[in-house]
Design a protein around this motif. Structure first.
Motif, PDB file in Angstrom:
ATOM      1  N   PHE A  48      28.696  40.247  32.927  1.00  2.33           N
ATOM      2  CA  PHE A  48      27.882  39.527  33.906  1.00  2.33           C
ATOM      3  C   PHE A  48      28.050  40.175  35.447  1.00  2.33           C
ATOM      4  CE2 PHE A  48      29.699  36.361  31.237  1.00  2.33           C
ATOM      5  CZ  PHE A  48      28.836  35.850  30.580  1.00  2.33           C
ATOM      6  N   LEU A  62      38.361  33.310  39.710  1.00  2.00           N
ATOM      7  CA  LEU A  62      38.138  32.628  38.216  1.00  2.00           C
ATOM      8  C   LEU A  62      36.761  33.310  37.901  1.00  2.00           C
ATOM      9  CD1 LEU A  62      38.214  28.903  39.332  1.00  2.00           C
ATOM     10  CD2 LEU A  62      39.456  30.133  37.360  1.00  2.00           C
ATOM     11  N   ILE A 120      36.574  35.166  34.284  1.00  2.00           N
ATOM     12  CA  ILE A 120      35.544  34.951  33.292  1.00  2.00           C
ATOM     13  C   ILE A 120      34.947  36.401  32.700  1.00  2.00           C
ATOM     14  CG2 ILE A 120      33.327  34.049  32.739  1.00  2.00           C
ATOM     15  CD1 ILE A 120      34.564  31.573  34.341  1.00  2.00           C
ATOM     16  N   MET A 154      37.464  38.723  30.771  1.00  2.51           N
ATOM     17  CA  MET A 154      37.651  38.100  29.434  1.00  2.51           C
ATOM     18  C   MET A 154      36.265  38.396  28.476  1.00  2.51           C
ATOM     19  SD  MET A 154      38.658  34.192  28.407  1.00  2.51           S
ATOM     20  CE  MET A 154      38.171  33.802  26.788  1.00  2.51           C
ATOM     21  N   VAL A 155      35.008  38.042  28.881  1.00  2.00           N
ATOM     22  CA  VAL A 155      33.883  38.060  28.287  1.00  2.00           C
ATOM     23  C   VAL A 155      33.705  39.453  27.603  1.00  2.00           C
ATOM     24  CG1 VAL A 155      31.536  37.860  28.086  1.00  2.00           C
ATOM     25  CG2 VAL A 155      32.993  36.081  29.006  1.00  2.00           C
ATOM     26  N   PHE A 162      36.127  40.925  25.220  1.00  2.00           N
ATOM     27  CA  PHE A 162      35.683  40.236  23.641  1.00  2.00           C
ATOM     28  C   PHE A 162      34.232  40.927  23.079  1.00  2.00           C
ATOM     29  CE2 PHE A 162      39.274  37.298  24.557  1.00  2.00           C
ATOM     30  CZ  PHE A 162      39.832  37.633  23.465  1.00  2.00           C
ATOM     31  N   ASN A 163      33.204  40.935  24.265  1.00  2.00           N
ATOM     32  CA  ASN A 163      31.889  41.262  23.756  1.00  2.00           C
ATOM     33  C   ASN A 163      31.442  42.902  24.021  1.00  2.00           C
ATOM     34  OD1 ASN A 163      31.847  38.742  23.061  1.00  2.00           O
ATOM     35  ND2 ASN A 163      30.550  37.806  24.311  1.00  2.00           N
ATOM     36  N   ILE A 206      43.487  34.528  32.033  1.00  2.00           N
ATOM     37  CA  ILE A 206      43.587  33.309  31.121  1.00  2.00           C
ATOM     38  C   ILE A 206      44.601  32.339  31.694  1.00  2.00           C
ATOM     39  CG2 ILE A 206      43.601  32.170  28.908  1.00  2.00           C
ATOM     40  CD1 ILE A 206      42.451  34.714  27.825  1.00  2.00           C
ATOM     41  N   MET A 209      43.399  30.534  34.910  1.00  2.00           N
ATOM     42  CA  MET A 209      42.463  29.693  34.686  1.00  2.00           C
ATOM     43  C   MET A 209      43.201  28.472  34.049  1.00  2.00           C
ATOM     44  SD  MET A 209      39.245  31.613  32.911  1.00  2.00           S
ATOM     45  CE  MET A 209      39.248  33.359  32.993  1.00  2.00           C
ATOM     46  N   PHE A 210      44.194  28.447  33.290  1.00  3.91           N
ATOM     47  CA  PHE A 210      44.998  27.278  32.713  1.00  3.91           C
ATOM     48  C   PHE A 210      45.732  26.717  33.958  1.00  3.91           C
ATOM     49  CE2 PHE A 210      43.930  28.436  28.439  1.00  3.91           C
ATOM     50  CZ  PHE A 210      43.728  27.206  27.815  1.00  3.91           C
ATOM     51  N   GLY A 250      43.907  24.773  37.918  1.00  3.68           N
ATOM     52  CA  GLY A 250      43.167  23.815  38.025  1.00  3.68           C
ATOM     53  C   GLY A 250      43.886  22.830  38.866  1.00  3.68           C
ATOM     54  N   PRO A 251      45.024  22.215  38.581  1.00  4.55           N
ATOM     55  CA  PRO A 251      45.663  21.349  39.508  1.00  4.55           C
ATOM     56  C   PRO A 251      45.999  21.636  40.723  1.00  4.55           C
ATOM     57  CG  PRO A 251      46.799  21.664  37.136  1.00  4.55           C
ATOM     58  CD  PRO A 251      45.631  22.646  37.330  1.00  4.55           C
TER      59      PRO A 251
END
Lengths: 567, 180
Positions: free
Chosen positions: A107, A183, A187, A190-191, A194-195, A218, A221-222, A225-226
Motif C-alpha cells: 500500500f 502501525l 501493516i 507484513m502484507v 506475504f503477498n 507484529i 502491534m500486539f 494497544g495497551p
C-alpha cells in the motif's frame, strides 16, 4: 505506477514521493536529525554530572529541572524515535521490497501517510520544547503523577489551555502519532512479505532481515494497544480531569507502569529483532557461508516473541509487585535469554571455519555480537533475578545494562547495515579511512563510557540524580575519576558520530562511484539490480530459485550463487 | 490472505489489545472498590441501552447478509444501507445517552467510575463513528469503475470485519459497565 517519478526535484522526492526507497531515506534523514539533538542532550548532562561547575557552551550551568528535561528527552528520542525509526522504518521501507524482488510496498499511499505521521510526531515533539515548561521532564517512562501535573515546574496549570499547551500533552501526542505511523508501516511490511514476493520465492527463501522486521512489527502491534490505551487515559487525566492514575480519587499510578511496560519490554525486542536480521545479512555475506539454522532461528525468535509479552513486570520489582508474581516474572525473564542465546550461537556457528572477510560492516557486526552478548545480555540475567534487581535497579548499573543492550543493536548493528547497504542506496562508496576511524572511536569510547557505569552502579551511584556532590560516599576514592572517564568517553563517543555524518554527506555527493552493483558479492535480490535501484527497483523482475544464503556451494564456479540465478 | 483483509485483521488485533488494556484497567479498578458503582453516582439506564444493543446486533447481522450476497455476485447495496441506518440509530441514541450522563457528571466531582464509563463508552462510540465513515467510503469505492470485482470483494470483506468487531465489542462493554 508511473515511471515519470524520478528527476522531479528535491521537494517532490522528499515530500510527496510514493516510492518506498524515497520514503526509507526520508525516515533515515528525519531520524538522524532528531537523534542529533538527543546525542547533544546526552553530552550536556554527562558533562554536568562529572563537572558540575563547568560552564557548558550554549547551555551554561544546568539546574536540576533542565537536567530532568535533557535526560527525559534523550531517553524518549533514542528509544522511540531513533531505534524504531532506523531499524524498523528505514530498514523496512528501503530493504523489504528490494529484498523481496518487487516494485514497491503493498500500500504505497499508506506508506506515505505513515511517514507524514512520523514527521508530524517529530514536529510536535520539537514544539514541546518551546512551551512554557521548556520540555517534558518527568522521565522517559512518563510515570504519573510526574507526567500528569506541573510537578517541578514554576507555572502551575490553571486553565484548560495551560494544560493542553503543556509539554506533557505534546509529548504524549507525539508518542501516540509515532505509534500510528509505525502501525501503518508495520501493516505494510507484513502484507508486502506475504503477498508481494518475487516469483518462485517461498516463505522460507525470504532473507532473514525481512522476517525479523515483520515479526518485530507484529510484536509491536500486539503490545502497543495497551500503551495507547494508557496514553489516552493519561491525556484525559491531564486535560479532562479524570482520575485514572490519581490515588486520591481511587485511581492507581501503578496501572500506568503495567500498561507502559507491557509495551515497553516487547519494545526492546521490536528493536532487537531487526538488529539481528541485519547481523544475519552482514555475517553471511562476509563469512561466505550459508546461515547456520535458518528455520531454527525463526522458531527461536517466535518463542521469544511470545515470551516477551509475559516479562514486563521485571521493570517494577522496586515499584512493587506481589512477591509471588515477581518470582514468575523473574524466571520468565531469565528463560527469555535462552532463545536469544540460540540465535547468537547460530551466528557463531556461521562464523565457525568460514573464509572471513573483515570488512568495515563486519567489524561493526562482530562487535555488536560481542558487546550485546557479553555485557548487555549477561548483566540482564543478573538483573532478571528480583533479589539482585532490588539493589541495582535504581543505580547506574541498570543505565549501563540497557545502554549495552540498545547501543550494540541500534548503533553497532545499525551501522553495520548502513555501511553494508550505503553503496546500494547512494550508488557511491563511503570513505574507508573515515569509516574505520568512526568504528574504532565508537567502539573504544562506548566501552569507556559503559564499563565505568557498571562499576559506579555497583558502588551505589543512583541514577536520575541531577548531581552527586551532596552524597559523601560518591565523592570518595576512585568514584569521581570513574565518572570523569565515563563523561569524557561519552563526549568523544557523541563527537565521533560527527565523523560519520561528515562521511555520509561527503560520500553522497563526492564519493567514488561504485563500479559494481554487487560489491560484496552477495546473494540476496537487492544486490542483483543497479545501485541505486531505479523506480520500480528492477529492469526485469527476478525469478527466485534458491534460499537467500547460497555461499560456497559445491558445483558452482563462483563462491556465491544469487537467488535469481539457476545453477 | 488478500492485502486489505490482512491489514484489517492486524488493525483489529491492535484494537483488541487497545480495548483489552482499557477493560483490564477497568476491572482492576472495580475489584479494588467495595461498592461499584460508588454511592451517589447516576444509575445507568438498563432497558434503553439493551434495546440499543439489539439494534446494533441486527445491524451486524445485516452486514453479514450484505457480505454473503455481495460475495456470491448479488451487487445490491440494500442490506448495507439498512445496516448503516441501524448503525447511525445506535450511534445517535448512545451518543445522546453519553452526553446526558456526562452533563450530569460534570456537576459532580469526576470520579473513577465516571472516568472509566465515559472513556470506555466514548471510545466505542468513536469506533462506531469510524465504522460509519468507512462504510461511507465503501459506497464510493464500490461505485469506482477502475477497481476490479475482486478488489471490491476484498474491501467489502475488510469493512465487514471492522463492523463485526465494533458490533461484537459492544455486548462485552455493555456487560462490564451496565450489568456487573
Amino acid at each position: 505506477m508511473s515511471t515519470t517519478h524520478e528527476n522531479k526535484g528535491f521537494w517532490h522526492r522528499f515530500f510527496f514521493s510514493l516510492d518506498h526507497k524515497d520514503i526509507g531515506l526520508q525516515y533515515l534523514i528525519t531520524t538522524m536529525f532528531i537523534a542529533f539533538f538527543a546525542g547533544i542532550f546526552a553530552m550536556v548532562f554527562r558533562i554536568h554530572l562529572a563537572f558540575p561547575d563547568y560552564h557548558i557552551p550554549l547551555f551554561g550551568i544546568i539546574d536540576a529541572k533542565e537536567y530532568n528535561i535533557l535526560v527525559t528527552n534523550h531517553g524518549l528520542i533514542m528509544v522511540l524515535w531513533l531505534s524504531m525509526g532506523i531499524l524498523l522504518a528505514t530498514a523496512g521501507n528501503y530493504l523489504i521490497p528490494t529484498m523481496l524482488g518487487t516494485d514497491d510496498m503493498a500500500f504505497p499511499k499508506l506508506n506515505k501517510l505513515s511517514y507524514w505521521f512520523f514527521l508530524l510526531s517529530v514536529i510536535i515533539l520539537i514544539i514541546s520544547f518551546f512551551l512554557p515548561q521548556k520540555g517534558f521532564g518527568g522521565g522517559w517512562t512518563l510515570y504519573p503523577p510526574l507526567s500528569v501535573g506541573d510537578f517541578g515546574y514554576n507555572t502551575p496549570y490553571k486553565t484548560f489551555s495551560d494544560r493542553f499547551f503543556s509539554s506533557n500533552t505534546f509529548v504524549l501526542l507525539a508518542i501516540a502519532l509515532e505509534f500510528v505511523a509505525l502501525l501503518m508501516g508495520g501493516i505494510n511490511f507484513m502484507v508486502t512479505l506475504f503477498n508481494k514476493r518475487a516469483k518462485g520465492m517461498g516463505l522460507l527463501q525470504v532473507p532473514l532481515l525481512v522476517w525479523m522486521i515483520v515479526i518485530a512489527s507484529i510484536l509491536f502491534m500486539f503490545s502497543v494497544g495497551p500503551l495507547v490505551a494508557g496514553t489516552f487515559m493519561l491525556l484525559l487525566d491531564i486535560n479532562a480531569g479524570t482520575g485514572f492514575y490519581d490515588a486520591s480519587r481511587g485511581g492507581d499510578p501503578l496501572l500506568w507502569e503495567h500498561l507502559f511496560w507491557f509495551f515497553g519490554h516487547p519494545e526492546v525486542y521490536v528493536i532487537l529483532l531487526p538488529g539481528l536480521g541485519i547481523l544475519a545479512e552482514v555475517i553471511t555475506t562476509n563469512a561466505r557461508k550459508t546461515l547456520f539454522g535458518y528455520k531454527f532461528i525463526l522458531v527461536l525468535v517466535l518463542i521469544a516473541t511470545v515470551l516477551s509479552l509475559m516479562v514486563w513486570a521485571h521493570h517494577q520489582f522496586v515499584a512493587g509487585v506481589d512477591p509471588r508474581a515477581a518470582t514468575v516474572f523473574g524466571i520468565l525473564t531469565i528463560i527469555i535469554s535462552l532463545p536469544f542465546a540460540g540465535v547468537i550461537l547460530s551466528f557463531l556457528a556461521t562464523l565457525w571455519k568460514s573464509n572471513l572477510r573483515l570488512t568495515l560492516p563486519m567489524k561493526w557486526a562482530m562487535s555488536a555480537i560481542v558487546l550485546f552478548t557479553i555485557l548487555g545480555g549477561f548483566t540482564g540475567l543478573h538483573l532478571g533475578a528480583a533479589l539482585f534487581d532490588m539493589y541495582a535497579h535504581d543505580t547506574s548499573f541498570v543505565v549501563a545494562h540497557f545502554h549495552y543492550t540498545l547501543i550494540p543493536v541500534v548503533i553497532f548493528a545499525g551501522m553495520a547495515g548502513f555501511y553494508h547497504w550505503f553503496n546500494k542506496f547512494s550508488g557511491r562508496e563511503l570513505n574507508q579511512f573515515l569509516g574505520n576511524l568512526h568504528f574504532w572511536l565508537t567502539f573504544i569510547f562506548f566501552n569507556g563510557f559503559g564499563i565505568p557505569l557498571f562499576l559506579l552502579g555497583l558502588a551505589g551511584q543512583p541514577r536520575r540524580y541531577a548531581g552527586y556532590d551532596h552524597i559523601p560516599y560518591l565523592s570518595e576514592g576512585y568514584l569521581p575519576l570513574l565518572r570523569e572517564i565515563a563523561t569524557i568517553s561519552a563526549v568523544i563517543l557523541v563527537l565521533s558520530q560527527f565523523i560519520f555524518i561528515f562521511n555520509f554527506i561527503w560520500s553522497v555527493y563526492k564519493g567514488k562511484k561504485v563500479t559494481s552493483n554487487n560489491p560484496w558479492q552477495s546473494t540476496t535480490l537487492e544486490w542483483q539490480t543497479s545501485s541505486p535501484p531505479p523506480h520500480g527497483n528492477f529492469e526485469v523482475y527476478p525469478v527466485v530459485y534458491h534460499g537467500p544464503y547460497e555461499y560456497n556451494r559445491p558445483g558452482v564456479d563462483k563462491d556465491f550463487l544469487p537467488q535469481n540465478q539457476k545453477i | 490472505m488478500p492485502g486489505p483483509v490482512m491489514a484489517m485483521v492486524m488493525v483489529i488485533i491492535v484494537e483488541t489489545m487497545f480495548f483489552g488494556g482499557l477493560i483490564s484497567a477497568y476491572i482492576l479498578a472495580k475489584i479494588a472498590e467495595v461498592e461499584w458503582p460508588p454511592a451517589g453516582q447516576p444509575r445507568l439506564p438498563f432497558w434503553l441501552t439493551f434495546s440499543n444493543m439489539i439494534v446494533l446486533l441486527i445491524s451486524g447481522i445485516l452486514m453479514y447478509r450484505f457480505f454473503k450476497s455481495y460475495k456470491t455476485g448479488n451487487k445490491s447495496l440494500k442490506y448495507l444501507t439498512f445496516a448503516s441506518i441501524l448503525g447511525i440509530v445506535f450511534f445517535l441514541v448512545q451518543g445522546f445517552e453519553w452526553l446526558r450522563i456526562l452533563l450530569f457528571g460534570i456537576k459532580t466531582e469526576p470520579s473513577l467510575f465516571g472516568s472509566f464509563f465515559y472513556t470506555l463508552i466514548g471510545m466505542h462510540g468513536l469506533h462506531v463513528l469510524a465504522g460509519l465513515l468507512v462504510i461511507r467510503y465503501l459506497y464510493k469505492y464500490l461505485k469506482n469503475p477502475s477497481k476490479t470485482e475482486e478488489q471490491k470483494v476484498h474491501v467489502v470483506t475488510a469493512v465487514a470485519l471492522f463492523w463485526y468487531f465494533v458490533v461484537l465489542l459492544w455486548p462485552v462493554l455493555y456487560y462490564l459497565t451496565y450489568l456487573v
